[in-house]
Design an enzyme around this catalytic site. Structure first.
Site, short mmCIF file in Angstrom:
data_model
loop_
_atom_site.label_atom_id
_atom_site.label_comp_id
_atom_site.label_asym_id
_atom_site.label_seq_id
_atom_site.Cartn_x
_atom_site.Cartn_y
_atom_site.Cartn_z
CD GLU A 23 3.57 31.05 5.04
OE1 GLU A 23 2.74 30.94 4.13
OE2 GLU A 23 3.86 30.13 5.82
N GLY A 24 5.64 33.18 0.52
CA GLY A 24 5.66 33.98 -0.71
C GLY A 24 6.76 35.02 -0.65
#
Length: 592
Positions: free
Chosen positions: A436-437
């Site tokens: 998610e980053g």
């Protein structure tokens, strides 16, 4: 291996004292939602977490999921646990009533989700991704898609996934190659996606994939990406799963941790094209997906807190049970009496309390945005959500690496042995700074879109609020020492902001060079701010004779420990920020 118990008292303390939950509900006109209801919800969730999900945590780790002719078979016991989870109504907790949801505040969903992720993080990833799918479809799906899919996702009858990453396109979504060809009222999707969490399983009748792909006329880069809903099973005339779609898991990744969560390589269109439906407008897929990703980023930050809590509980019990020292009379005593073990336990405990406070305060800002009385107030609260999201995701997950590592250290050599379970928490935590980053992406988001783009307005507002807390501390005879520690850290925060604002325009590499240190500084500072507020509340409750003196006394100690042992880290981070980009960019590629 110790059992898991929900940290009920600390969660309810944060909700009442820092979130001011009942006032939040009043402003949202949720008259039937109060502290008493939340206590009942948390208690019931705690029973499911400790009694059903936690015992499966090691089974998921050692046995995992497997791929066979029917698709992905989840770990033993997971299907029954999911059916109990679904029957209890837990998937619908925060969803809108229009789709069968219970319409409870986001912050309650966050508090409950901590339980699921502490008890069994691999299991909890499945409903976590479904919640993101619900958000994306509710905000961007057509009326027909919302009608067909939302109620089933909200009830937990079906689950959802997020399909972004491809073999040649990791964080660089501009490189996505998956294609979508128009065909009547739908599209034919083809391409391959990797790292798809819970991309297939047998626990529900359908799996709903949200897939990024390009239309034939799509412009290059991220501006040419569209979002599509691709179900595992197409719906029949009655809206029930019918024919199998051309979307399959073709392999499972072999991972360092979270073995109970199947991470799939998904192939779309091997036999002519997977039928999909456009979500949102053409070429606006990234904006639609960010609705899902922002929800997921706070959720992954929460995972950092949750796995840290599980590691702490196990380390605490081990330290109480493990006999190591010998007194002069020959009697033995446990390692919790050693100062260094107590230091490590206190570092775990105080870090977790700061992490929990930040996660819940950030989650409450989502509610305040949604229920703001006017557009200007909504803008202020949305600004705080935007600011805190990368800190929650980045700082909490980085802290989880340290906290779970301390859990292994407290176990000593036994922590390195898989049978004790401490190593699993350490392994499971490692993915959190990546998906998610990555930490670097969160940090760039913080210094770029959340700070430079508004010339530090959002951060300045936060710093001013921290200054108000410093003034309150200075007015307390018992907390003056914490006032100085927080004030010094606040000065470091203001100095870091000045370095960024004054120099970024003249140094193209500065933002990227200092971003992680910048984010970590504001993580420690935000944690220190909320621990100071916790200390103020705890002292006030003690002075008035309200609350549990043992719990409140411990809260004062952990807040003081944080101020003494963790908050000073901001000064080292400020020094590193002051170093700028010169040495970072000095080496030629061949000199590495």
């Amino acid at each position: 291996m110790s059992d898991y118990t929900h940290p009920y008292r600390d969660t309810t303390f944060v909700l009442k004292e820092l979130v001011e939950f009942e006032a939040l509900c009043a402003s949202a006109h949720l008259d039937d939602v109060n502290d008493e209801l939340v206590s009942a919800i948390l208690a019931e969730a705690g029973r499911l977490g400790s009694g059903v999900l936690a015992p499966l945590n090691r089974i998921g780790d050692t046995q995992g999921s497997r791929l066979n002719e029917q698709g992905v078979q989840e770990a033993p016991g997971f299907a029954d646990a999911y059916h109990q989870f679904q029957a209890g109504g837990w998937p619908s907790l925060t969803a809108a009533e229009a789709w069968g949801g219970q319409n409870l505040p986001n912050v309650i969903g966050t508090a409950v989700s901590e339980i699921w992720h502490s008890a069994n993080m691999a299991f909890a990833l499945c409903p976590m991704l479904t919640q993101g799918s619900i958000e994306a479809i509710a905000h961007h799906g057509s009326p027909a898609l919302r009608e067909a899919y939302l109620s089933k996702l909200v009830s937990g009858e079906w689950t959802g996934t997020m399909n972004l990453t491809e073999p040649d396109a990791g964080s660089d979504l501009a490189a996505i190659k998956s294609r979508a060809i128009p065909q009547g009222d739908h599209y034919l999707i083809s391409g391959q996606k990797i790292f798809i969490t819970w991309g297939d399983h047998q626990m529900t009748d359908n799996v709903v994939h949200l897939v990024l792909a390009r239309l034939p006329d799509a412009p290059a880069g991220v501006k040419g990406i569209s979002l599509f809903l691709v179900p595992k099973f197409l719906l029949d005339a009655q809206g029930e799963p019918g024919a199998r779609n051309d979307a399959r898991c073709i392999s499972l990744e072999h991972k360092l941790g979270i073995h109970g969560s199947p991470t799939c390589v998904m192939s779309f269109g091997d036999n002519g094209g997977a039928i999909g439906y456009l979500v949102g407008e053409p070429h606006q897929g990234l904006a639609c997906m960010f609705t899902m990703m922002n929800h997921a980023r706070q959720s992954v930050g929460l995972q950092g807190l949750a796995i840290s809590e599980r590691a702490y509980q196990q380390a605490r019990q081990y330290a109480k049970d493990r006999l190591q020292g010998t007194r002069k009379d020959g009697s033995r005593f446990s390692i919790i009496h050693f100062p260094d073990v107590r230091r490590m336990l206190l570092q775990m405990k105080s870090s977790i309390e700061a992490m929990r406070a930040l996660a819940l305060v950030a989650a409450a800002e989502v509610d305040r945005t949604a229920h703001a009385p006017d557009a200007e107030t909504a803008k202020v609260h949305q600004g705080r959500v935007d600011l805190l999201t990368p800190i929650v995701k980045g700082w909490l997950t980085e802290m989880a690496q340290e906290v779970t590592s301390l859990g292994v250290q407290i176990h000593g050599g036994m922590g390195f042995i898989e049978e004790t379970g401490a190593a699993q928490h350490y392994r499971d935590a490692r993915i959190l700074t990546i998906y998610e980053g990555t930490t670097g992406i969160q940090a760039l988001d913080l210094v770029g879109r959340k700070t430079l783009l508004n010339q530090g307005e959002l951060l300045t507002r936060l710093l001013d609020e921290i200054g108000e807390t410093v003034a309150q501390l200075q007015g307390s005879a018992t907390l003056v020492h914490q006032a100085k520690a927080l004030d010094d850290a606040l000065c470091a925060g203001r100095a870091a902001l000045r370095v960024l604002l004054d120099n970024a325009q003249n140094d193209a590499h500065l933002a990227g060079s200092i971003s992680v240190n910048f984010m970590m500084l504001f993580g420690y500072l935000s944690g220190g701010w909320l621990m100071a507020r916790s200390a103020l509340s705890a002292q006030a409750l003690l002075d008035s004779g309200n609350g549990d003196p043992q719990f409140l006394g411990a809260k004062l100690i952990t807040a003081n420990f944080y101020a003494e042992q963790l908050l000073p880290r901001v000064h080292a981070l400020l020094a590193a920020i002051g170093g700028g980009s010169k040495s970072i960019m000095a080496l030629d590629d061949e000199q590495f």
